[in-house]
Design an enzyme around this catalytic site. Structure first.
Site: not given
Ligand SMILES: O=C(O)[C@@H](CO)OP(=O)(O)O
Ligand SMILES: [Mg+2]
Length: 431
Positions: A164, A206, A243, A287, A314, A339, A368-369, A390
């Site tokens: 990702q 992102e 990640d 990650e 995560d 998060k 977040r994305s 991040k």
């Molecule tokens: O996986 C992640 O770490 C986040 C940020 O890159 O993505 P998302 O907010 O879509 O979970």
């Molecule tokens: Mg992640």
């Protein structure tokens, strides 16, 4: 009644960086201070996250937040008016109690996190302090090491890459501001390299480039070239972080890499692949190397890379203190991604960070994305002393709003400012 007594709570629908509705909360205090915050939203979410309450149905792709906004105005507001915004723990406990489900299913984690963060902003404003200073006091003086995406894949780029996020960190930089400037050089060098090869297709959610690579490893090779082309020594000055977000393409110990010719790997094969990359590329942090349902895989991987590379949880940890403790005890991770909307309140997110620190794990506050102009997470990183932050990349303002806020905080600290730098990549931890 004091100046920090809550006088009014307003919920409203605003829009995020993907053009989807999201929840904004605004708190007004008796003394006149106002605090405001906007909930972010993920695309690759862990199953253990607080529920992001959406209306469903046909309108706005089912993403509308009418119910979550009504919950702020009709349920949360009457319960919080008259309470003290300065007592974050009590306020968050009230939100948890009002909701009454482990995953904030009733009110929506998007409703509760917007209110929880807005309360922190209002309390800071009442003291006439920036949020980072309100949270961290005199001790808060460390700017986090920025972790910034250069190539975006997975759920953020319609599956163009299985992995990702291909990110960089600048452990060799002297300051937060310098780390951003170095990252900008690498970002633009990467863009030029892609353009020369006809691979540049756009930017992902992102802000990282959305490439048309033949396979996942090509992105790693290209990233090293971009670091060199920008004039930096890979590994020493600028290093790679990944990640993998493996829950997106793996479950029950089977991993399918669509971009590598549909190759299927078991847990051992996935670990081998990552160890191979670690041996050949300057990677300092990985990650979600394995799926959220593969704790044994996490532990096996961490055993082999401890001291060499951070292993960040995560989707696996979802900013949950209990999961962090379990992971520390089994040696499954060395870092937690933090998060706030994964839990739905600041107090619960902070508890995950406290749990991580108690075991010698490190932490990364993360966007977040789906984001907005809200910059709360930058203040959390500085105020809580989390050594990494991040956020996505250059070319998207909802990302740059955060980085620019960090520049202002670094300036406000003046010669008291410290930069987490290389130390951010060190973690101990149990097991
Ligand atoms: O996986 C992640 O770490 C986040 C940020 O890159 O993505 P998302 O907010 O879509 O979970
Ligand atoms: Mg992640």
């Amino acid at each position: 009644m004091s100046g920090t007594t809550i006088h009014k709570v307003i919920g409203r629908r605003v829009w995020d960086s993907r053009g989807r509705p999201t929840v904004e909360a605004e708190l007004h205090l008796e003394g006149g201070a106002i605090g405001r915050a906007i909930a972010p939203a993920g695309a690759s979410t862990g199953t253990g996250e607080a529920i992001d309450l959406r209306d469903g149905g046909d309108r706005l792709g089912g993403h509308d937040v009418g119910q979550a906004v009504r919950n702020v105005n009709a349920v949360i507001a009457p319960a919080l008016v008259g309470r003290d915004a300065a007592d974050q723990a009590a306020l968050d406990a009230r939100l948890v109690e009002l909701d009454g489900t482990p995953e904030k299913r009733r009110l929506g984690g998007n409703a509760t996190i917007a209110v929880s963060m807005a309360a922190a902003h209002a309390a800071a404003a009442a003291r006439g302090l920036p949020l980072w200073r309100h949270l961290g006091g005199e001790e808060a003086c460390t700017l986090p090491l920025p972790e910034i995406q250069i190539f975006g894949g997975g759920a953020h780029a319609a599956g163009r890459l299985d992995i990702q996020d291909f990110l960089i960190v600048c452990p060799g930089a002297e300051s937060f501001g310098e780390a951003l400037a170095w990252t900008a050089e690498v970002y633009f060098a990467a863009g030029r390299l892609l353009a020369e090869r006809g691979l540049l297709k756009g930017v992902a959610d992102e802000g990282g480039y959305w490439p048309e690579f033949a396979g996942n490893e090509e992105a790693l090779a290209m990233l090293v070239r971009a670091i060199e082309r920008a004039g930096f020594r890979p590994g020493e000055q600028v290093a790679i972080a990944l990640d993998v977000a493996a829950s997106q393409f793996g479950r029950n110990g089977r991993y399918r890499l669509a971009r590598d010719g549909g190759r299927e790997l078991d847990t051992g094969g996935m670990i081998e692949l990552l160890l191979d990359w670690l041996g050949r590329y300057p990677i300092v942090s990985i990650e979600d190397p394995l799926a959220e349902d593969d704790p044994q895989g996490f532990a096996a991987f961490t055993r082999q890379v401890r001291g060499r590379c951070l292993v960040v949880g995560d989707d696996f940890l979802v900013s949950d203190a209990g999961r962090v403790r379990a992971a520390a005890q089994s040696g499954a991770c060395t870092a937690v991604l933090l998060k706030p909307n994964q839990r739905g309140t600041l107090t619960e997110t902070r508890a995950a960070w406290d749990a991580a620190r108690a075991y010698g794990m490190t932490g990364i506050v993360s966007a977040r994305s789906g984001e907005s102009e809200d910059v709360t997470i930058v203040h959390l990183a500085v105020g809580w002393g989390a050594p990494q932050l991040k956020v996505g990349s250059f070319s998207r303002s909802e990302r740059m709003a955060k980085w620019n806020e960090g520049i202002r905080i670094e300036e406000a600290l003046g010669n008291r400012a410290r930069f987490a730098g290389r130390e951010a990549l060190v973690a101990g931890g149990a097991a």
